[in-house]
Design a protein around this motif. Sequence first.
Motif, short mmCIF file in Angstrom:
data_model
loop_
_atom_site.label_atom_id
_atom_site.label_comp_id
_atom_site.label_asym_id
_atom_site.label_seq_id
_atom_site.Cartn_x
_atom_site.Cartn_y
_atom_site.Cartn_z
N VAL A 163 -15.06 69.79 24.38
CA VAL A 163 -16.27 70.60 22.59
C VAL A 163 -15.03 70.60 21.67
CG1 VAL A 163 -15.96 73.14 22.81
CG2 VAL A 163 -16.31 72.25 25.31
N GLY A 164 -13.77 70.53 21.24
CA GLY A 164 -13.58 70.11 20.36
C GLY A 164 -12.72 71.83 19.60
N ARG A 165 -12.93 72.55 20.58
CA ARG A 165 -12.24 74.29 20.38
C ARG A 165 -11.04 73.66 19.88
NH1 ARG A 165 -16.20 77.12 22.17
NH2 ARG A 165 -14.78 77.29 24.38
N GLU A 166 -10.04 74.36 19.06
CA GLU A 166 -8.29 74.44 19.23
C GLU A 166 -8.92 75.60 20.24
OE1 GLU A 166 -6.66 74.74 15.43
OE2 GLU A 166 -7.42 72.50 14.94
N ILE A 167 -7.32 75.37 20.96
CA ILE A 167 -6.98 76.88 22.43
C ILE A 167 -5.79 77.44 21.90
CG2 ILE A 167 -9.73 76.88 23.37
CD1 ILE A 167 -8.12 75.33 25.61
N PRO A 168 -5.36 78.31 21.68
CA PRO A 168 -4.12 78.41 22.28
C PRO A 168 -2.82 78.19 23.72
CG PRO A 168 -5.22 80.29 22.11
CD PRO A 168 -5.84 79.69 22.23
N ILE A 169 -1.61 77.61 24.23
CA ILE A 169 -1.33 78.01 24.92
C ILE A 169 -0.72 79.90 24.92
CG2 ILE A 169 0.41 77.53 26.37
CD1 ILE A 169 0.18 74.65 25.17
N ILE A 170 -0.90 79.85 26.12
CA ILE A 170 -0.31 81.25 26.55
C ILE A 170 0.37 81.58 27.61
CG2 ILE A 170 -2.29 82.76 25.26
CD1 ILE A 170 -3.55 83.64 28.19
N LEU A 171 0.90 82.62 27.56
CA LEU A 171 2.15 82.92 28.40
C LEU A 171 2.20 84.38 28.97
CD1 LEU A 171 5.49 82.93 25.84
CD2 LEU A 171 4.21 80.63 27.27
N ASP A 172 1.91 83.89 30.85
CA ASP A 172 1.89 85.34 31.20
C ASP A 172 2.26 84.80 32.57
OD1 ASP A 172 -1.70 86.76 30.69
OD2 ASP A 172 -0.66 86.69 33.23
N GLU A 173 2.62 86.30 32.85
CA GLU A 173 3.50 86.07 34.45
C GLU A 173 2.55 86.19 35.08
OE1 GLU A 173 6.22 89.28 34.46
OE2 GLU A 173 8.08 88.31 32.66
N TRP A 174 0.97 86.37 35.29
CA TRP A 174 0.41 86.04 36.48
C TRP A 174 0.40 84.76 37.15
CZ3 TRP A 174 -3.97 83.29 36.73
CH2 TRP A 174 -4.93 84.18 37.96
N VAL A 175 0.60 83.89 35.77
CA VAL A 175 0.39 82.57 36.78
C VAL A 175 1.03 82.07 37.86
CG1 VAL A 175 0.07 80.30 35.62
CG2 VAL A 175 -0.73 81.69 33.77
N SER A 176 0.87 81.10 38.73
CA SER A 176 1.70 80.82 39.63
C SER A 176 1.87 79.01 39.24
CB SER A 176 0.93 80.90 40.78
OG SER A 176 1.88 80.35 41.97
N ARG A 177 3.02 79.22 39.92
CA ARG A 177 4.20 78.46 39.01
C ARG A 177 2.82 76.83 40.38
NH1 ARG A 177 9.49 80.21 37.54
NH2 ARG A 177 8.90 82.38 38.16
N ASP A 178 3.20 77.70 41.15
CA ASP A 178 2.95 76.67 42.58
C ASP A 178 1.93 76.16 42.71
OD1 ASP A 178 5.28 77.22 43.15
OD2 ASP A 178 5.44 78.91 44.20
N PHE A 179 0.20 76.50 41.56
CA PHE A 179 -0.56 75.87 42.50
C PHE A 179 -0.70 75.36 41.34
CE2 PHE A 179 -5.36 76.16 41.03
CZ PHE A 179 -5.12 76.60 42.47
N GLY A 180 -1.43 74.44 41.30
CA GLY A 180 -2.58 72.37 40.72
C GLY A 180 -1.00 72.46 40.04
N THR A 181 -0.64 72.04 38.92
CA THR A 181 -0.26 71.84 37.87
C THR A 181 0.78 73.09 37.16
OG1 THR A 181 -1.43 72.26 35.96
CG2 THR A 181 -1.69 69.84 37.17
N GLY A 182 0.33 74.17 37.35
CA GLY A 182 1.19 75.27 36.91
C GLY A 182 0.41 75.82 35.73
N ALA A 183 -0.47 74.86 35.42
CA ALA A 183 -1.02 75.68 33.50
C ALA A 183 -2.61 75.56 34.12
CB ALA A 183 -1.36 74.52 32.68
#
Length: 936
Positions: free
Chosen positions: A260-280
Amino acid sequence: MPHDLPKAYDPAAIEDHWAEYWVREKLFAQPTPKAAEQGEPFTILLPPPNVTGRLHMGHMLNQTEMDILVRWRRMTGRRALWLPGTDHAGIATQMMVERQLTSEGKTRQQLGREAFVERVWEWKHQTGGAILDQMKRLGASVDWQREYFTMDENLSVAVREAFVRLHEQGLIYRGAYIVNWCPRCQTAISDLEVVHEEQKGHLWEIRYPVIDAAGKDTGEFLSVATTRPETMLGDVAVAIHPEDERYLRLHGKKLRLPLVGREIPIILDEWVSRDFGTGAVKVTPAHDPNDFAMGERHHLPSINVMDDKGHINAEGGAYAGLDRYVARKRMVADLEEQGLLVGIKDHINNVGHCDRCKTVVEPRLSTQWFVKIQPLADKAKEAVRQKHIHFTPEMYEKTYFEWMENIHDWCISRQLWWGHRIPAWHCAQCHKITVARVDPTACAHCGSEKITQETDVLDTWFSSGLLPVSVFGWPNITAENRADFDAFYPTSLLVTGFDILFFWVARMIMLGCWFAEEVPMPDGSRRSLADSVPFREVYIHALVRDANREKMSKTKGNVLDPIEIVKTYGTDAVRFTLASMASPGTDIAFNIARTEGYRAFANKIWNAARFLFMNVDRAAEIGITVDPDVLGAMPAVGEDAPLEARWIVAELHATAAKVNQSLENYRYDDAANTIYQFFWGSFCDWYLEIVKLRLDFPMDGPESESASQQASKSTSRKAALTTLVSVFEASLRLLSPFMPFLTEEVWHAVYDGNPPAKSIALTSYPQANAGSVDEQALVRMHKLQSLISGIRTRRKELNVPEKVAVPVKILEWNSLTGGSEIVSENLSLVKKLAQISDIELLTNKLDNLAWTVALPTDIVVVYEALIDVPAERERLTKDIAKYEKGIAAAERQLGNEGFLAKAPANVVEGLKRQEAETRQLLEKARAALENLNEEK
Ligand SMILES: [Zn+2]
Ligand SMILES: [Zn+2]
């Protein structure tokens, strides 16, 4: 004199006739009461089947349970109203008519909304509601005069009023929301209409390039894992856990969204599980409920990349116009070509499917209408907490609370054409919304006439949730027009399946409590929560499974069609089968062998009726008739009546007490089995046999008896005949709610076509009179029965031909039981029923005769000529072994101190008594074996 019944019981021949009669005569109509005090009502709403529906086994169980209760309550004098109707079933009905159109090569879009809706109505008038015709055939005792359809004019008024009122109260709003979208049905569907299934899928890992402040690639990547790569077209951020040490250096950085080429931010959220997939995780607020919530938290935009059909829309750039799965393939290929695909892993997905059409549901952002659930849910919880509504089985109360605690706002809009169109108008001028009771011609805000009605319709459950109030006239409850509401609201009971506990039951409680509370009581006082509930009792019925306890399913091919079974065995036998197994919380394993058994039961009753009528006719020939006044009530006999008359009347009272009690507790099984035991075991097997002897009609016709003979027997014959007919008539009433057709036919025959009411269903249900169960008669008759059964068994063991009368010797086991007295009083009965030539009552122990034991009496059948000595020896040897084993087991237990310490005193006592008895039996058997050995 009763009329003749055809020789053979043929359910098909009688059921259609009575089903049609009940409807034609409007027997179960419950018109608007003139005064509120006309008896306590018993009101029950039929859970409205879909207008497209066909009767299945679940309906059959549900309707059998309701009909039994309604018929029973009606017969106990309650003002019973069972109210039927059908549901317009938005999705199901629209799908069905659409399918018809497809077969004609048309689409609904070609027809246009108005013509399509007309077409659905046409279908409804021609073939809709066939399920109610099936109900008619099955004899459901509903009030057909009150039949409704959820799209009827009056019910639609209620729907509109409820919507407008909730809107005025600020409880209806429009909002962007992630809904479960069915691309085939092209509508939002509720969480409850989504079926989740585990499926083999994949997890794609994709590299997103990290860019610097100037937007240049840094050469670094952040990998994300996803199960739906096509949704990345709508990504607006990638989220990581704030404490994830792997990514600390990326805090505050941006990414370039691949493809797509859109610029998107990296955000910090405690809901994210560090164990699932790559953690991102990629954040796609328009296509995932969790991402939507995250988007709200971080004030991110939502980019919807799909259209109603599940195709990529213009937001998808190069992929626009492609089906979601075609786009997925192409995007994965493109990512791989650009070196951005890290890998693909197998992954078990929990995928949601549309309950109606099985299409994979797409979580998707759309603008919908919602009911703000909280004030309604709170009231609904309170109603159950305060026990104004009671659940059976009780465990469903817990389920109800669990669901109500976690309830979300209710999305009530559906993108369908068939249903109640939302009464809201959009203004092209000021873009505000006008919600109105009467179709407006201009915007309420700016007066512009450029207004168009909302195209969405309401969720079907919105209208069915209002039924308990709307069927009794709400919202038009005026002084002149409130008799129905006053008489029948709240309803008494709801009988329904677990599957619609939330769809329907909870919604009725919420809407019922909310709107009924605004209706004053008849005396003008404020309505309490207790009187606002839509029903006081909820009975959740079980599942009907196949004979192997498997769930019935089309895939397994084990679905039973109740109509087919009814054709073979009759409605009564099928109803009785279901009733005999129905109790709270227990699934039913439907076994056709049982239905065959209950078909035989119906046959037994039929034959009993024919036997009875034959005797009534014979009695009439010698001038003996039954006084019609004794029928229709609970039979009674004096203390001086013969034992069998006192006994059968006592049995009837005891049975009635138990059946009424069982039905109070929804123990259909106990009620049915109690009636079965009484009718077959007590009435047919014993009482009819005895009363035949008591009537003692001459074999060769009335002429063979002299006038003086007739005169001497006249009183006892009349008494016997009266008890016979009155007990039978009462038994029919007892059975009627369970087998309405057979009992109706036979009951009319009892009155020879001149019955005291139009139907047995309108007579009174047998109730045991307090203190009228003649316990002494029950005990004495029980002894007589065991004695006769014992002699019969012994005769069989000795191979005595059926017709041959033999002498017996009887020794009392225990003189306290009064056995010999009962025998002497009923000597001729015992002789005839057991084919005995002579009875000798012994007081001393027996010597060298073969004998058997029938507690409380020892019986000797003197028929030595036929004794097969080796067989008799074998039998006794087996018995001895059995007794010895029993004694050894009892000794072991009684010698076990651990057992003695723990077991209750009465258990230990019982065991000791049993052991003593077994020892006596053993002694006797040994003695008998010895005798036998000496004899040879
Ligand atoms: Zn669908
Ligand atoms: Zn306007």
